[in-house]
Design a protein around this motif. Sequence first.
Motif, PDB file in Angstrom:
ATOM      1  N   ILE A  24     -30.557  15.738   1.815  1.00 41.06           N
ATOM      2  CA  ILE A  24     -30.975  16.966   2.607  1.00 41.06           C
ATOM      3  C   ILE A  24     -31.699  16.642   3.972  1.00 41.06           C
ATOM      4  N   ASN A  25     -30.938  17.158   4.912  1.00 39.04           N
ATOM      5  CA  ASN A  25     -31.469  16.698   6.240  1.00 39.04           C
ATOM      6  C   ASN A  25     -32.302  17.927   6.857  1.00 39.04           C
ATOM      7  N   ILE A  26     -33.602  17.516   6.841  1.00 36.13           N
ATOM      8  CA  ILE A  26     -34.791  18.469   7.540  1.00 36.13           C
ATOM      9  C   ILE A  26     -35.013  18.046   8.735  1.00 36.13           C
ATOM     10  N   LEU A  65     -33.801  13.098   0.527  1.00 39.55           N
ATOM     11  CA  LEU A  65     -34.626  13.721   1.551  1.00 39.55           C
ATOM     12  C   LEU A  65     -34.420  12.774   2.992  1.00 39.55           C
ATOM     13  N   LYS A  66     -33.812  13.308   3.908  1.00 40.48           N
ATOM     14  CA  LYS A  66     -33.840  12.567   5.438  1.00 40.48           C
ATOM     15  C   LYS A  66     -34.901  12.892   6.074  1.00 40.48           C
ATOM     16  N   ILE A  67     -35.582  12.037   6.694  1.00 45.62           N
ATOM     17  CA  ILE A  67     -36.834  12.188   7.351  1.00 45.62           C
ATOM     18  C   ILE A  67     -36.612  11.632   8.944  1.00 45.62           C
ATOM     19  N   ALA A  93     -34.583   7.195   5.795  1.00 47.20           N
ATOM     20  CA  ALA A  93     -35.328   7.006   6.925  1.00 47.20           C
ATOM     21  C   ALA A  93     -34.668   6.141   8.044  1.00 47.20           C
ATOM     22  N   THR A  94     -34.372   6.574   9.115  1.00 46.52           N
ATOM     23  CA  THR A  94     -34.472   8.022   9.652  1.00 46.52           C
ATOM     24  C   THR A  94     -33.613   8.711  10.391  1.00 46.52           C
ATOM     25  N   ASN A  95     -33.587   9.932  10.853  1.00 45.33           N
ATOM     26  CA  ASN A  95     -32.709  10.563  11.576  1.00 45.33           C
ATOM     27  C   ASN A  95     -33.141  10.063  13.032  1.00 45.33           C
ATOM     28  N   THR A  96     -32.402  10.775  13.915  1.00 47.15           N
ATOM     29  CA  THR A  96     -32.711  10.447  15.576  1.00 47.15           C
ATOM     30  C   THR A  96     -33.867  10.811  15.805  1.00 47.15           C
ATOM     31  N   THR A  97     -34.426  10.258  17.041  1.00 48.71           N
ATOM     32  CA  THR A  97     -35.616  10.637  17.944  1.00 48.71           C
ATOM     33  C   THR A  97     -35.589  11.510  19.007  1.00 48.71           C
ATOM     34  N   LEU A 111     -31.756  10.926  20.111  1.00 49.64           N
ATOM     35  CA  LEU A 111     -31.513   9.407  20.599  1.00 49.64           C
ATOM     36  C   LEU A 111     -31.089   8.517  19.380  1.00 49.64           C
ATOM     37  N   SER A 112     -30.192   7.874  19.237  1.00 48.24           N
ATOM     38  CA  SER A 112     -29.987   6.905  18.091  1.00 48.24           C
ATOM     39  C   SER A 112     -29.710   5.496  18.608  1.00 48.24           C
ATOM     40  N   GLY A 113     -29.471   4.412  17.939  1.00 51.28           N
ATOM     41  CA  GLY A 113     -29.106   3.248  18.399  1.00 51.28           C
ATOM     42  C   GLY A 113     -30.552   2.437  18.559  1.00 51.28           C
ATOM     43  N   ARG A 114     -30.410   1.418  19.577  1.00 49.73           N
ATOM     44  CA  ARG A 114     -31.272   0.619  19.792  1.00 49.73           C
ATOM     45  C   ARG A 114     -32.497   1.119  20.156  1.00 49.73           C
ATOM     46  N   PRO A 115     -32.627   2.167  20.792  1.00 46.94           N
ATOM     47  CA  PRO A 115     -34.033   2.641  21.134  1.00 46.94           C
ATOM     48  C   PRO A 115     -34.786   2.967  19.779  1.00 46.94           C
ATOM     49  N   LEU A 116     -33.857   3.297  18.918  1.00 47.79           N
ATOM     50  CA  LEU A 116     -34.616   3.518  17.647  1.00 47.79           C
ATOM     51  C   LEU A 116     -35.088   2.458  16.548  1.00 47.79           C
ATOM     52  N   THR A 117     -34.824   1.263  16.997  1.00 45.57           N
ATOM     53  CA  THR A 117     -34.879   0.258  15.902  1.00 45.57           C
ATOM     54  C   THR A 117     -36.216  -0.081  15.523  1.00 45.57           C
ATOM     55  N   SER A 139     -32.467   2.817   4.576  1.00 48.07           N
ATOM     56  CA  SER A 139     -32.898   2.667   5.976  1.00 48.07           C
ATOM     57  C   SER A 139     -31.825   2.772   7.000  1.00 48.07           C
ATOM     58  N   VAL A 140     -31.997   3.617   8.091  1.00 43.26           N
ATOM     59  CA  VAL A 140     -30.848   4.009   9.084  1.00 43.26           C
ATOM     60  C   VAL A 140     -31.865   4.120  10.337  1.00 43.26           C
ATOM     61  N   GLY A 141     -31.075   3.629  11.462  1.00 42.89           N
ATOM     62  CA  GLY A 141     -31.831   3.921  12.508  1.00 42.89           C
ATOM     63  C   GLY A 141     -31.672   2.613  13.393  1.00 42.89           C
ATOM     64  N   GLY A 142     -30.729   2.420  14.531  1.00 41.59           N
ATOM     65  CA  GLY A 142     -30.962   1.309  15.426  1.00 41.59           C
ATOM     66  C   GLY A 142     -30.556  -0.187  14.746  1.00 41.59           C
ATOM     67  N   VAL A 143     -29.854   0.013  13.536  1.00 37.32           N
ATOM     68  CA  VAL A 143     -29.397  -1.358  12.875  1.00 37.32           C
ATOM     69  C   VAL A 143     -28.058  -1.663  13.724  1.00 37.32           C
ATOM     70  N   ILE A 160     -28.750   0.060   3.420  1.00 37.83           N
ATOM     71  CA  ILE A 160     -28.813   0.183   4.900  1.00 37.83           C
ATOM     72  C   ILE A 160     -27.554   0.977   5.534  1.00 37.83           C
ATOM     73  N   GLN A 161     -27.900   1.921   6.431  1.00 36.64           N
ATOM     74  CA  GLN A 161     -26.823   2.603   6.853  1.00 36.64           C
ATOM     75  C   GLN A 161     -26.763   2.414   8.503  1.00 36.64           C
ATOM     76  N   MET A 162     -25.478   2.405   9.057  1.00 36.84           N
ATOM     77  CA  MET A 162     -25.263   1.951  10.477  1.00 36.84           C
ATOM     78  C   MET A 162     -24.359   3.124  10.850  1.00 36.84           C
ATOM     79  N   TYR A 163     -24.951   3.723  12.025  1.00 35.65           N
ATOM     80  CA  TYR A 163     -23.915   4.935  12.582  1.00 35.65           C
ATOM     81  C   TYR A 163     -23.719   4.461  14.110  1.00 35.65           C
ATOM     82  N   THR A 164     -24.883   4.353  15.047  1.00 30.74           N
ATOM     83  CA  THR A 164     -24.312   3.999  16.391  1.00 30.74           C
ATOM     84  C   THR A 164     -23.857   2.646  16.403  1.00 30.74           C
ATOM     85  N   GLY A 165     -24.247   1.642  15.659  1.00 31.30           N
ATOM     86  CA  GLY A 165     -23.891   0.485  15.674  1.00 31.30           C
ATOM     87  C   GLY A 165     -22.293   0.130  15.700  1.00 31.30           C
ATOM     88  N   LEU A 166     -21.724   1.201  14.754  1.00 27.32           N
ATOM     89  CA  LEU A 166     -20.134   1.140  14.642  1.00 27.32           C
ATOM     90  C   LEU A 166     -19.502   1.334  15.907  1.00 27.32           C
TER      91      LEU A 166
HETATM   92  C1  LIG Z   1     -23.621  12.408  17.145  1.00 28.12           C
HETATM   93  C2  LIG Z   1     -24.269  12.129  15.994  1.00 28.12           C
HETATM   94  C3  LIG Z   1     -24.551  13.035  14.759  1.00 28.12           C
HETATM   95  C4  LIG Z   1     -25.298  13.141  13.835  1.00 28.12           C
HETATM   96  N1  LIG Z   1     -25.233  13.957  12.777  1.00 28.12           N
HETATM   97  C5  LIG Z   1     -25.916  13.765  11.905  1.00 28.12           C
HETATM   98  C6  LIG Z   1     -25.985  15.038  10.924  1.00 28.12           C
HETATM   99  O1  LIG Z   1     -25.101  15.736  10.933  1.00 28.12           O
HETATM  100  N2  LIG Z   1     -26.782  14.909   9.799  1.00 28.12           N
HETATM  101  C7  LIG Z   1     -27.841  13.679   9.856  1.00 28.12           C
HETATM  102  O2  LIG Z   1     -28.532  13.720   8.779  1.00 28.12           O
HETATM  103  N3  LIG Z   1     -27.793  12.921  10.685  1.00 28.12           N
HETATM  104  C8  LIG Z   1     -27.056  12.985  11.740  1.00 28.12           C
HETATM  105  N4  LIG Z   1     -27.174  11.954  12.563  1.00 28.12           N
HETATM  106  C9  LIG Z   1     -28.168  10.879  12.641  1.00 28.12           C
HETATM  107  C10 LIG Z   1     -27.511   9.727  11.962  1.00 28.12           C
HETATM  108  O3  LIG Z   1     -27.058   9.831  10.740  1.00 28.12           O
HETATM  109  C11 LIG Z   1     -28.566   8.347  12.048  1.00 28.12           C
HETATM  110  O4  LIG Z   1     -29.546   8.737  10.960  1.00 28.12           O
HETATM  111  C12 LIG Z   1     -29.116   8.104  13.377  1.00 28.12           C
HETATM  112  O5  LIG Z   1     -27.982   8.119  14.265  1.00 28.12           O
HETATM  113  C13 LIG Z   1     -29.785   6.873  13.243  1.00 28.12           C
HETATM  114  O6  LIG Z   1     -28.957   5.777  13.090  1.00 28.12           O
HETATM  115  P1  LIG Z   1     -28.160   5.021  14.136  1.00 28.12           P
HETATM  116  O7  LIG Z   1     -29.010   4.342  15.025  1.00 28.12           O
HETATM  117  O8  LIG Z   1     -27.511   3.870  13.527  1.00 28.12           O
HETATM  118  O9  LIG Z   1     -27.246   5.811  14.725  1.00 28.12           O
HETATM  119  C14 LIG Z   1     -26.186  11.996  13.741  1.00 28.12           C
HETATM  120  C15 LIG Z   1     -26.456  11.081  14.795  1.00 28.12           C
HETATM  121  C16 LIG Z   1     -25.562  11.035  15.949  1.00 28.12           C
HETATM  122  C17 LIG Z   1     -25.573  10.003  16.823  1.00 28.12           C
END
Ligand SMILES: Cc1cc2nc3c(=O)[nH]c(=O)nc-3n(C[C@H](O)[C@H](O)[C@H](O)COP(=O)(O)O)c2cc1C
Length: 181
Positions: A24-26, A65-67, A93-97, A111-117, A139-143, A160-166
């Motif tokens: 649940i993304n809030i 819950l995603k915080i 934990a956590t979403n972008t900042t 903002l995602s990736g390294r600034p969030l680490t 845990s997710v954010g800047g891995v 541990i989840q990675m998004y921007t790292g990919l």
């Molecule tokens: C382009 C983009 C789209 C995203 N969309 C979602 C989303 O729809 N729902 C969500 O919960 N998080 C979303 N996120 C947040 C990521 O899932 C992740 O929590 C965040 O980017 C931190 O991880 P990272 O530094 O590895 O990218 C998004 C991030 C980016 C960069």
Amino acid sequence: MADAPSDYLGSLKLLHALGDFFVINISSPNTPGLRELAQPDDLRRLLSALQEFNRSTPDPKPLLLKISPDTEDRYFPDIVSITREFNLAGIVATNTTSQRSPEDPRENGGLSGRPLTQRALAVTRLIRPLLAKDQILISVGGVMNPGHYQARRQTGADLIQMYTGLVYLGPTAAWDILGRS
Ligand SMILES: Cc1cc2nc3c(=O)[nH]c(=O)nc-3n(C[C@H](O)[C@H](O)[C@H](O)COP(=O)(O)O)c2cc1C
């Protein structure tokens, strides 16, 4: 935001049979007002509606819950306690900042990736002791490298989840981070 519970519920009903678990993304900073759902009364209304439906199904799914990393530390105990109240499976934990340091680009949006680490690591560390024993912490954010991964493991992240790292490490990212060939 008054419509949020019915809105989220509509999505959960549509998707329930298709997912193994639901987050649940809030905490997205890109949807105006979304983060207000972390207020205790709003959060209770939301989680109550979703969990009531989830439990009424033949195959209830884990709800997490995603915080936000921008939530002040003093609010985390209440937020986690509410997830326990509604038997959520855990926290992501956590979403972008929305925070920017001087060297970060002056762009709108999360903002995602390294600034969030560092902040995502700090939030992971804060959340771990607040969880019930049967709740998990993702845990997710800047891995972005093996050291970041190890630090999350050491603070007690279960997954541990990675998004921007990919984007930066490419399709072998998980293997590289885990040090496997
Ligand atoms: C382009 C983009 C789209 C995203 N969309 C979602 C989303 O729809 N729902 C969500 O919960 N998080 C979303 N996120 C947040 C990521 O899932 C992740 O929590 C965040 O980017 C931190 O991880 P990272 O530094 O590895 O990218 C998004 C991030 C980016 C960069």
